[in-house]
Scaffold this motif. Structure first.
Motif, PDB file in Angstrom:
ATOM      1  N   TRP A  68     -21.671   6.761  14.361  1.00 16.37           N
ATOM      2  CA  TRP A  68     -20.334   6.627  13.796  1.00 16.37           C
ATOM      3  C   TRP A  68     -20.416   6.686  12.274  1.00 16.37           C
ATOM      4  O   TRP A  68     -21.267   6.071  11.638  1.00 16.37           O
ATOM      5  CB  TRP A  68     -19.687   5.321  14.225  1.00 16.37           C
ATOM      6  N   GLY A  69     -19.484   7.407  11.668  1.00 12.56           N
ATOM      7  CA  GLY A  69     -19.485   7.588  10.219  1.00 12.56           C
ATOM      8  C   GLY A  69     -18.523   6.662   9.498  1.00 12.56           C
ATOM      9  O   GLY A  69     -18.051   5.645  10.044  1.00 12.56           O
ATOM     10  N   ASP A  70     -18.180   7.051   8.274  1.00 10.83           N
ATOM     11  CA  ASP A  70     -17.351   6.201   7.423  1.00 10.83           C
ATOM     12  C   ASP A  70     -15.942   6.021   7.972  1.00 10.83           C
ATOM     13  O   ASP A  70     -15.316   4.969   7.763  1.00 10.83           O
ATOM     14  CB  ASP A  70     -17.274   6.794   6.011  1.00 10.83           C
ATOM     15  N   ASP A  71     -15.408   7.037   8.665  1.00 12.52           N
ATOM     16  CA  ASP A  71     -14.065   6.900   9.213  1.00 12.52           C
ATOM     17  C   ASP A  71     -14.014   5.793  10.258  1.00 12.52           C
ATOM     18  O   ASP A  71     -13.065   4.991  10.287  1.00 12.52           O
ATOM     19  CB  ASP A  71     -13.589   8.226   9.818  1.00 12.52           C
ATOM     20  N   GLN A  72     -15.053   5.719  11.090  1.00 16.94           N
ATOM     21  CA  GLN A  72     -15.106   4.667  12.102  1.00 16.94           C
ATOM     22  C   GLN A  72     -15.381   3.309  11.457  1.00 16.94           C
ATOM     23  O   GLN A  72     -14.855   2.285  11.922  1.00 16.94           O
ATOM     24  CB  GLN A  72     -16.198   4.991  13.131  1.00 16.94           C
TER      25      GLN A  72
END
Length: 287
Positions: A204-208
């Motif tokens: 999971w990246g920064d948006d998550q």
């Protein structure tokens, strides 16, 4: 005629060899024989000052010394004892100095090896000129005994020092772990842990993470000690009951990282992503 000439040559060679042996024979042997008749005192006097290059026959040496080792050999033995004792004293002093410089606590064990007695015996044996063979032998025994004692104490000190060093390493590691835990248990530390863990375990990246941050800020303010008295929800993810988080680690009460690991696993299994969990929370006020 030729045979007679060869015979004469052989006889001449034998005579020359006999004369050479006679010339090399120590004059003091004859003195010893004569001294045996005159008296033991004269014998000792002659033997104590042999002619230059003379060699003492074993039988004569045994008669003069009573079977004891020759004085030259005793001197060599004493030198060996002194050398071994000096090595033991030097090793003990080196370990003692290292322990003192380290400042480590040996938990009540002696922090030094006393080599003063050994040094005294070394000096006495070193000043052995004029001593009898029996006196030298006694000094050698004292030096040997003290050398063994110093070596044993040095080995014990080395072991105690090694234990103290290991104890210091463990204490430093524990202190470092405690400091890291304290840092991770702050809100900012917990967020950093969650960001790293969700990326490495779930991709999971920064948006998550943005959704996760909103969700857990609402639930607990990222406080690992958060507790809902009315319902019993506990920790950063507000697990209900809090004991559920034991599946992620026995330290779930005191370790934000353990709570985060459980909370991310819960979100993954129930909602699939933090953003889905955050959407559910916005719609129902729980997740």
């Amino acid at each position: 005629m030729q045979q007679n000439t060869r015979a004469l040559r052989r006889a001449s060679s034998v005579a020359e060899a006999r004369n050479a042996v006679t010339a090399r024979r120590p004059k003091w042997i004859f003195g010893t024989i004569a001294g045996g008749v005159i008296g033991a005192a004269l014998t000792v006097g002659i033997v104590s000052a042999p002619a230059a290059g003379a060699e003492t026959p074993d039988a004569v040496a045994s008669f003069v010394t009573g079977g004891a080792a020759p004085l030259v050999k005793k001197a060599d033995d004493a030198a060996i004892h002194i050398s071994l004792a000096q090595d033991a004293a030097a090793a003990a002093d080196a370990v003692t100095a290292e322990v003192a410089a380290s400042g480590l606590d040996l938990a009540g064990a002696p922090a030094a090896v006393d080599t003063s007695d050994l040094t005294t015996w070394i000096d006495k044996l070193g000043d052995r000129e004029g001593l009898s063979s029996r006196e030298v032998t006694s000094l050698e025994a004292y030096v040997t005994s003290e050398t063994e004692a110093v070596a044993a104490e040095t080995a014990t000190l080395q072991n105690d020092y090694a234990v103290a060093q290991q104890r210091k390493v463990e204490q430093e590691q524990a202190a470092a772990a405690a400091a890291a835990l304290a840092q991770a248990n702050t809100p900012e530390g917990a967020k950093a842990t969650a960001r790293q863990m969700m990326a490495s375990r779930y991709g999971w990246g920064d948006d998550q993470f943005s959704c996760l941050n909103s969700l857990w800020t609402k639930e607990s303010g990222w406080n690992y000690k958060a507790y809902n008295a009315s319902g019993g929800a506990t920790g950063i993810p507000q697990a209900l009951p809090g004991s559920k988080m034991a599946s992620a680690g026995a330290d779930w009460r005191d370790n934000a990282a353990t709570q985060i690991a459980w909370g991310l696993g819960y979100i993954d299994s129930v909602y699939g992503t933090p953003c889905s969990a955050w959407g559910h929370s916005q719609a129902t006020n729980w997740y």
